[in-house]
Structures are given as structure tokens and as C-alpha cells.
Design a protein around this motif. Structure first.
Motif, PDB file in Angstrom:
ATOM      1  N   ALA A   1      -1.303 -16.086  -7.955  1.00 40.15           N
ATOM      2  CA  ALA A   1      -0.763 -15.710  -6.641  1.00 40.15           C
ATOM      3  C   ALA A   1      -0.531 -14.212  -6.514  1.00 40.15           C
ATOM      4  O   ALA A   1      -0.555 -13.674  -5.400  1.00 40.15           O
ATOM      5  N   LEU A   2      -0.302 -13.534  -7.633  1.00 40.25           N
ATOM      6  CA  LEU A   2      -0.098 -12.079  -7.654  1.00 40.25           C
ATOM      7  C   LEU A   2      -1.095 -11.497  -8.654  1.00 40.25           C
ATOM      8  O   LEU A   2      -0.762 -11.252  -9.806  1.00 40.25           O
ATOM      9  N   PRO A   3      -2.335 -11.259  -8.234  1.00 43.90           N
ATOM     10  CA  PRO A   3      -3.419 -11.030  -9.199  1.00 43.90           C
ATOM     11  C   PRO A   3      -3.545  -9.611  -9.745  1.00 43.90           C
ATOM     12  O   PRO A   3      -4.231  -9.417 -10.748  1.00 43.90           O
ATOM     13  N   PHE A   4      -2.923  -8.617  -9.072  1.00 48.98           N
ATOM     14  CA  PHE A   4      -3.203  -7.227  -9.423  1.00 48.98           C
ATOM     15  C   PHE A   4      -1.937  -6.486  -9.849  1.00 48.98           C
ATOM     16  O   PHE A   4      -0.825  -6.971  -9.678  1.00 48.98           O
ATOM     17  N   ILE A   5      -2.118  -5.283 -10.358  1.00 55.21           N
ATOM     18  CA  ILE A   5      -0.990  -4.448 -10.766  1.00 55.21           C
ATOM     19  C   ILE A   5      -0.014  -4.268  -9.601  1.00 55.21           C
ATOM     20  O   ILE A   5       1.199  -4.469  -9.726  1.00 55.21           O
ATOM     21  N   THR A   6      -0.553  -3.902  -8.437  1.00 51.23           N
ATOM     22  CA  THR A   6       0.282  -3.596  -7.286  1.00 51.23           C
ATOM     23  C   THR A   6       0.951  -4.833  -6.703  1.00 51.23           C
ATOM     24  O   THR A   6       1.968  -4.722  -6.018  1.00 51.23           O
ATOM     25  N   SER A   7       0.409  -6.011  -6.952  1.00 49.19           N
ATOM     26  CA  SER A   7       0.966  -7.236  -6.387  1.00 49.19           C
ATOM     27  C   SER A   7       2.452  -7.369  -6.701  1.00 49.19           C
ATOM     28  O   SER A   7       3.236  -7.869  -5.884  1.00 49.19           O
ATOM     29  N   TYR A   8       2.853  -6.917  -7.889  1.00 52.84           N
ATOM     30  CA  TYR A   8       4.228  -7.113  -8.353  1.00 52.84           C
ATOM     31  C   TYR A   8       5.187  -6.084  -7.772  1.00 52.84           C
ATOM     32  O   TYR A   8       6.398  -6.272  -7.816  1.00 52.84           O
ATOM     33  N   ARG A   9       4.668  -5.018  -7.198  1.00 49.93           N
ATOM     34  CA  ARG A   9       5.526  -4.027  -6.543  1.00 49.93           C
ATOM     35  C   ARG A   9       6.146  -4.604  -5.266  1.00 49.93           C
ATOM     36  O   ARG A   9       7.097  -4.032  -4.731  1.00 49.93           O
ATOM     37  N   ARG A  10       5.603  -5.691  -4.783  1.00 51.89           N
ATOM     38  CA  ARG A  10       6.122  -6.333  -3.569  1.00 51.89           C
ATOM     39  C   ARG A  10       7.409  -7.115  -3.824  1.00 51.89           C
ATOM     40  O   ARG A  10       8.143  -7.418  -2.875  1.00 51.89           O
ATOM     41  N   LEU A  11       7.719  -7.442  -5.073  1.00 52.95           N
ATOM     42  CA  LEU A  11       8.825  -8.344  -5.384  1.00 52.95           C
ATOM     43  C   LEU A  11      10.167  -7.618  -5.332  1.00 52.95           C
ATOM     44  O   LEU A  11      10.805  -7.346  -6.350  1.00 52.95           O
ATOM     45  N   ILE A  12      10.594  -7.298  -4.134  1.00 56.24           N
ATOM     46  CA  ILE A  12      11.856  -6.600  -3.912  1.00 56.24           C
ATOM     47  C   ILE A  12      12.795  -7.532  -3.145  1.00 56.24           C
ATOM     48  O   ILE A  12      12.462  -7.997  -2.059  1.00 56.24           O
ATOM     49  N   PRO A  13      13.966  -7.845  -3.703  1.00 54.09           N
ATOM     50  CA  PRO A  13      14.893  -8.759  -3.021  1.00 54.09           C
ATOM     51  C   PRO A  13      15.248  -8.262  -1.618  1.00 54.09           C
ATOM     52  O   PRO A  13      15.353  -7.062  -1.371  1.00 54.09           O
ATOM     53  N   ALA A  14      15.388  -9.212  -0.713  1.00 55.04           N
ATOM     54  CA  ALA A  14      15.793  -8.968   0.676  1.00 55.04           C
ATOM     55  C   ALA A  14      14.707  -8.320   1.526  1.00 55.04           C
ATOM     56  O   ALA A  14      14.933  -8.030   2.697  1.00 55.04           O
TER      57      ALA A  14
ATOM     58  N   THR B   1       0.237   4.380  -7.179  1.00 51.47           N
ATOM     59  CA  THR B   1      -0.550   5.501  -7.680  1.00 51.47           C
ATOM     60  C   THR B   1      -1.900   5.605  -6.988  1.00 51.47           C
ATOM     61  O   THR B   1      -2.402   4.629  -6.416  1.00 51.47           O
ATOM     62  N   PRO B   2      -2.530   6.795  -7.038  1.00 58.30           N
ATOM     63  CA  PRO B   2      -3.900   6.918  -6.521  1.00 58.30           C
ATOM     64  C   PRO B   2      -4.847   5.921  -7.170  1.00 58.30           C
ATOM     65  O   PRO B   2      -5.771   5.425  -6.521  1.00 58.30           O
ATOM     66  N   TRP B   3      -4.654   5.615  -8.470  1.00 56.08           N
ATOM     67  CA  TRP B   3      -5.503   4.627  -9.143  1.00 56.08           C
ATOM     68  C   TRP B   3      -5.455   3.303  -8.397  1.00 56.08           C
ATOM     69  O   TRP B   3      -6.498   2.662  -8.187  1.00 56.08           O
ATOM     70  N   GLU B   4      -4.269   2.869  -8.009  1.00 54.46           N
ATOM     71  CA  GLU B   4      -4.127   1.584  -7.321  1.00 54.46           C
ATOM     72  C   GLU B   4      -4.756   1.621  -5.942  1.00 54.46           C
ATOM     73  O   GLU B   4      -5.457   0.687  -5.547  1.00 54.46           O
ATOM     74  N   ARG B   5      -4.509   2.678  -5.184  1.00 50.45           N
ATOM     75  CA  ARG B   5      -5.085   2.747  -3.832  1.00 50.45           C
ATOM     76  C   ARG B   5      -6.608   2.796  -3.900  1.00 50.45           C
ATOM     77  O   ARG B   5      -7.297   2.132  -3.122  1.00 50.45           O
ATOM     78  N   ASN B   6      -7.139   3.590  -4.817  1.00 47.60           N
ATOM     79  CA  ASN B   6      -8.598   3.690  -4.930  1.00 47.60           C
ATOM     80  C   ASN B   6      -9.223   2.358  -5.336  1.00 47.60           C
ATOM     81  O   ASN B   6     -10.349   2.036  -4.935  1.00 47.60           O
ATOM     82  N   ARG B   7      -8.518   1.570  -6.108  1.00 47.23           N
ATOM     83  CA  ARG B   7      -9.065   0.312  -6.611  1.00 47.23           C
ATOM     84  C   ARG B   7      -8.892  -0.834  -5.621  1.00 47.23           C
ATOM     85  O   ARG B   7      -9.785  -1.670  -5.460  1.00 47.23           O
TER      86      ARG B   7
ATOM     87  N   TRP C   1       0.821  -1.207   0.000  1.00 48.89           N
ATOM     88  CA  TRP C   1       0.000   0.000   0.000  1.00 48.89           C
ATOM     89  C   TRP C   1       0.856   1.260   0.000  1.00 48.89           C
ATOM     90  O   TRP C   1       0.369   2.356  -0.295  1.00 48.89           O
ATOM     91  N   SER C   2       2.144   1.129   0.326  1.00 54.39           N
ATOM     92  CA  SER C   2       3.054   2.274   0.378  1.00 54.39           C
ATOM     93  C   SER C   2       4.451   1.765   0.055  1.00 54.39           C
ATOM     94  O   SER C   2       4.638   0.607  -0.338  1.00 54.39           O
ATOM     95  N   ASP C   3       5.443   2.617   0.248  1.00 52.66           N
ATOM     96  CA  ASP C   3       6.820   2.201   0.003  1.00 52.66           C
ATOM     97  C   ASP C   3       7.370   1.320   1.126  1.00 52.66           C
ATOM     98  O   ASP C   3       8.511   0.868   1.047  1.00 52.66           O
ATOM     99  N   ALA C   4       6.575   1.100   2.164  1.00 53.58           N
ATOM    100  CA  ALA C   4       6.999   0.194   3.238  1.00 53.58           C
ATOM    101  C   ALA C   4       6.978  -1.245   2.732  1.00 53.58           C
ATOM    102  O   ALA C   4       6.604  -1.517   1.596  1.00 53.58           O
ATOM    103  N   TRP C   5       7.366  -2.169   3.588  1.00 51.61           N
ATOM    104  CA  TRP C   5       7.442  -3.578   3.197  1.00 51.61           C
ATOM    105  C   TRP C   5       6.076  -4.076   2.740  1.00 51.61           C
ATOM    106  O   TRP C   5       5.036  -3.645   3.242  1.00 51.61           O
ATOM    107  N   GLY C   6       6.105  -5.022   1.810  1.00 57.80           N
ATOM    108  CA  GLY C   6       4.867  -5.585   1.293  1.00 57.80           C
ATOM    109  C   GLY C   6       4.261  -6.616   2.233  1.00 57.80           C
ATOM    110  O   GLY C   6       4.759  -6.858   3.342  1.00 57.80           O
ATOM    111  N   GLN C   7       3.165  -7.238   1.760  1.00 55.50           N
ATOM    112  CA  GLN C   7       2.392  -8.162   2.595  1.00 55.50           C
ATOM    113  C   GLN C   7       2.100  -9.431   1.818  1.00 55.50           C
ATOM    114  O   GLN C   7       1.865  -9.397   0.614  1.00 55.50           O
ATOM    115  N   ALA C   8       2.072 -10.563   2.544  1.00 56.64           N
ATOM    116  CA  ALA C   8       1.969 -11.867   1.897  1.00 56.64           C
ATOM    117  C   ALA C   8       0.802 -12.670   2.443  1.00 56.64           C
ATOM    118  O   ALA C   8       0.175 -12.314   3.445  1.00 56.64           O
TER     119      ALA C   8
END
Length: 449
Positions: A294-307, A438-444, A244-251
Motif C-alpha cells: 500500500a505504501l510502495p516507495f520511499i516517499t510514501s511513508y512521508r505521508r504518515l503524519i497524525p491529524a 529530496t530531488p532524488w524522490e521528485r525526479n524518480r 510531493w511537498s510539505d503540503a498534505w499527502g495524497q491517498a
């Protein structure tokens, strides 16, 4: 029917909420009067087919072939599974169901129907399936109305602004939220094992206890709804966005094992059993395609950050949490695989069906897995990357040979169409692929994912 009528009497039930999930994992349903519920238990309750034909903005998904169950707002029917009947709140019951056509054919893309079918495939092979799901979410001090007014940005994490895992130095409001969730879960009979602070500020994890595949997916769906309802009751808000932000993602980690009357079929005293090895042998070649689910949405892929925790390569290893599949071995009861790819926004009925279906394919065909990875799976120049976008994953699923057999070609084709529609909506609706979230992602996604 007499027994059901007595049960409703004994619990003072005046209304019944019928529950299900759509393709995107959103919890959907209707509230029925007691009389309406009793009158439709056997036939089911009519829903327009747009339940599986609209996207998260209620826009019809067009440009893909209509399966047999889709028409011009044709009715499909939610048949309640009375084994899931519970008292949801005083005077109100709830029951989960599956979608069927009027002529009694299961709707091919109904997530629960799909998982029930794959679970039945396991039984035909002589296995019972045990699963558990780890649910991650972020809770905020603001109410959902305040969050909407702020565009879901600059929110205040509940429990303080410092991140960290397993921290107990949290304020009373943080504990009050989770203790209320715990209380509600107990009241509706959902088995849970633990809850704790997670990596990012305001982030929590709730572990749903191990059980049958369909039963645990039901717990997952209801647990997330309880977490939302409790947040609303306490003037808070919660999101299951994968990031949801630049903080760590969620699984949403999936733990899975197979059992026979002799015990855990994944257990061997000297490492993965033959059944576990062959199961992984099916899971691995299907992983790129499974990523679309397993990663169904646009934002799902923003979580794929090594470490940062999530896997970024198609890999497996024994006890290795940097790989996509962690094999837990050498324990008669706890030997299992942990499938670490899904985001917190994944529909876990579908993820469980895909992983289980691919694994059973491996068992049936005696597939051997690739060599287990030792060492860190991140930052490896020789590692095959997990698909990095919704379109890459859809292409991988289209090329996959295992999942159409495991899940049905109609489901796979339809799912791919819905993901390409999601990509199109992002690129034509104001999303910016070169920007941050983006706002589009948060709103959706903030409230509905």
C-alpha cells in the motif's frame, strides 16, 4: 476474429494501444498497427521480462532470485482482454491485458493476473466482490516540460494557492481541467461518481464508481492515464506522488464489500455482519505486511503524519475515519470497508488483491477481529504503529503468514526484493533520509509513480 475486425471497421480504427501496469503501478504498453494487433490477439504480444525486472530508473533489479519467468531478457506475452477494448481517441483503440509466459503460465507478479486469481478465489467461496477507488492527485499550472526544468519544485498549484476541501471558489482553468477529464472518461466508458477539491492547494479527488474488483482496477489505471493526458493537452502537469511537498499527502482509498445472490454479505441491521467481521479478522493481522504494498516507495511513508488524514496505527472502527479500516455498516447496499492506508502512488491491482486475499483468509478460517476502536486513532501511545519506512514494511511482509498464502510465496518474495532494491537505490543514489523530500524522490516519482 470476424466480429473484432468489424468492430475496428465500424470505429475507423487504424492503431491499437495495448495497456498494462508494472509492479510499481506505472501504465505501460505498446501501440500496434491494426494488422499487427489482429495477428497477435490470441498468442499475445512480446515484452522483455524487464517489464517486471527493472526499477523506475530502468535499472535492473539484481540480488534476488529470478523466478521461472525471468531469464536473460526473456519474452513474456501481454494477452489482451477484449472485454476492455475501447475507442481511446479517434482512429485509435485501447485494450488492457495480462502477462503470460510462452508456455501459457500466468506471470506470478503480473498485477492484473494476481487480482484476477484472488477474485476467482472469492467466487469459489460464493462471493462476488464490489470495489470502488478514490483517486487523489495534484495539478499544476506549469506544463510537464516547465516542471522538469524546475526540478519539480516551486510549482504553481492549479486553482489557486489556498488549500481547503470541497471549495468551489476555483478559477476557470481548474474547472476546465476537470471537465475535460470528465469528458474523456465518459468517452471511453469509465464510470465515475464525483470529483472535488481536496485538502492541499491544487489537490483533487476523482471517485471511480463501484464495480467488480478487476474492472474497477482497470478504471483506476485508465483514469490516471486520462488525467495525465488531459494535463499534457492543456499545458498542465499532474502528480500522483503520495507527498510531493510539505503540503498534505495524497491517498488512494479502497472501498470493498462482498455480495451473495441474497445481497450485500457485509450488511447486518445491527452492525457488521459475521462475514464482515471475519473479513476484518483477516485484514487486521495482515495489515503491517500489506503496508509494503500500500505504501510502495520511499516517499510514501512521508505521508504518515497524525491529524493530516492518513491512518498511523493498525486499527479499525465503525464509521471512524482516523482508523486504518473504516467499517461502514447498517446499510443494505452501502455496507463496506474503506481501506485508508494506500497512498496515491500505490498499485491498486496489488492493494486490492492483498486486502481481498487477507479478508478471504479471515472468512475461510472464521477469524475474529480485534476490538473496534472508538475515539481518535492518532496520537495513541497504546496504538500499534503502521510501519514507518519501506524497510520496516518489507520486514513486516516477510514475517506475515497470511499474504504468502493469499498472493503466492513467489510474488511476496519477489516484491520484498524489489522494495529493498528501492531502499538501496535511495541510499546510494543521493537520497537523504534525514532531509525533507529530496530531488532524488521528485525526479524518480513525480511523473512515474
Amino acid at each position: 476474429m470476424d466480429e473484432l475486425d468489424r468492430w475496428l471497421d465500424e470505429h475507423g480504427i487504424t492503431s491499437v494501444e495495448i495497456q498494462a501496469t508494472d509492479l510499481d503501478g506505472t501504465f505501460i504498453g505498446k501501440t500496434l498497427s491494426r494488422g499487427k494487433f489482429l495477428g497477435g490477439v490470441e498468442q499475445g504480444f512480446a515484452f522483455a521480462d524487464v517489464v517486471f525486472g527493472n526499477d523506475l530508473s530502468s535499472t535492473p533489479i539484481l540480488g534476488i532470485p529470478f523466478p521461472s519467468w525471468r531469464g536473460e531478457l526473456a519474452d513474456i506475452f501481454l494477452r489482451p482482454d477484449l472485454g476492455t477494448l475501447v475507442v481511446w481517441k479517434p482512429g485509435k483503440a485501447a485494450v488492457i491485458g495480462d502477462f503470460w509466459t510462452q508456455d501459457g503460465t500466468p506471470v506470478s507478479v503480473c498485477p492484473r493476473n494476481l487480482l484476477r486469481r484472488v477474485d476467482a478465489d472469492a467466487k469459489q467461496l460464493g462471493f462476488t466482490v464490489d470495489t470502488a477507488i478514490e483517486i487523489e492527485a495534484t495539478v499544476f499550472e506549469e506544463s510537464v516540460r516547465e516542471a522538469r526544468a524546475k526540478g519539480y519544485e516551486n510549482l504553481t498549484p492549479l486553482g489557486g494557492t489556498s488549500g481547503g476541501a470541497y471549495v468551489l471558489a476555483k478559477d476557470a482553468d481548474w474547472r476546465a481541467y476537470l471537465e475535460r477529464v470528465e469528458e474523456r472518461l465518459r468517452a471511453i466508458g469509465i464510470d465515475w461518481e464525483a470529483w472535488n477539491d481536496e485538502a492541499a492547494a491544487g489537490q483533487i479527488e476523482v471517485n471511480v464508481a463501484m464495480g467488480g474488483a478487476v474492472e474497477v482496477a482497470d478504471r483506476w489505471a485508465r483514469c490516471r492515464q486520462v488525467m495525465r493526458e488531459v494535463a499534457h493537452e492543456l499545458g498542465r502537469t499532474v502528480t500522483f506522488m503520495a507527498k510531493w511537498s510539505d503540503a498534505w499527502g495524497q491517498a488512494s482509498h479502497l472501498n470493498l464489500s462482498l455480495a451473495t445472490p441474497d445481497g450485500n454479505a457485509f450488511y447486518s441491521p445491527d452492525g457488521p455482519s459475521d462475514v464482515m467481521s471475519r473479513f476484518i479478522g483477516g485484514v487486521m493481522p495482515a495489515m503491517a505486511g500489506t503496508t509494503s504494498i500500500a505504501l510502495p516507495f520511499i516517499t510514501s511513508y512521508r505521508r504518515l503524519i497524525p491529524a493530516e488524514g492518513p491512518p498511523t496505527t493498525i486499527s479499525w472502527g465503525v464509521g471512524n475515519k482516523t482508523t486504518a479500516v473504516r467499517a461502514v455498516v447498517d446499510h443494505p447496499k452501502q455496507s463496506r470497508i474503506e481501506y485508508r492506508v494506500p497512498g496515491s502512488d500505490a498499485n491498486m491491482y496489488l492493494v486490492t488483491a492483498a486486502v481481498l486475499g487477507a479478508g478471504l483468509f479471515g472468512v475461510r478460517n472464521e477469524l475474529e477481529p480485534p476490538t473496534a476502536l472508538t475515539g481518535m486513532a492518532w496520537f495513541r501511545p497504546d496504538g500499534e504503529p503502521i510501519p514507518a519506512s519501506i524497510t520496516q514494511a518489507a520486514s513486516a511482509l516477510e514475517a506475515d503468514k497470511i499474504l504468502p498464502e493469499a498472493l503466492g510465496a513467489e510474488f511476496v518474495g519477489y516484491w520484498i526484493g524489489t522494495r529493498l532494491s528501492e531502499w538501496l537505490s535511495f541510499h546510494t543514489g543521493g537520497g537523504d533520509p534525514d532531509a525533507g523530500i529530496t530531488p532524488w524522490e521528485r525526479n524518480r516519482y513525480f511523473e512515474l509513480a
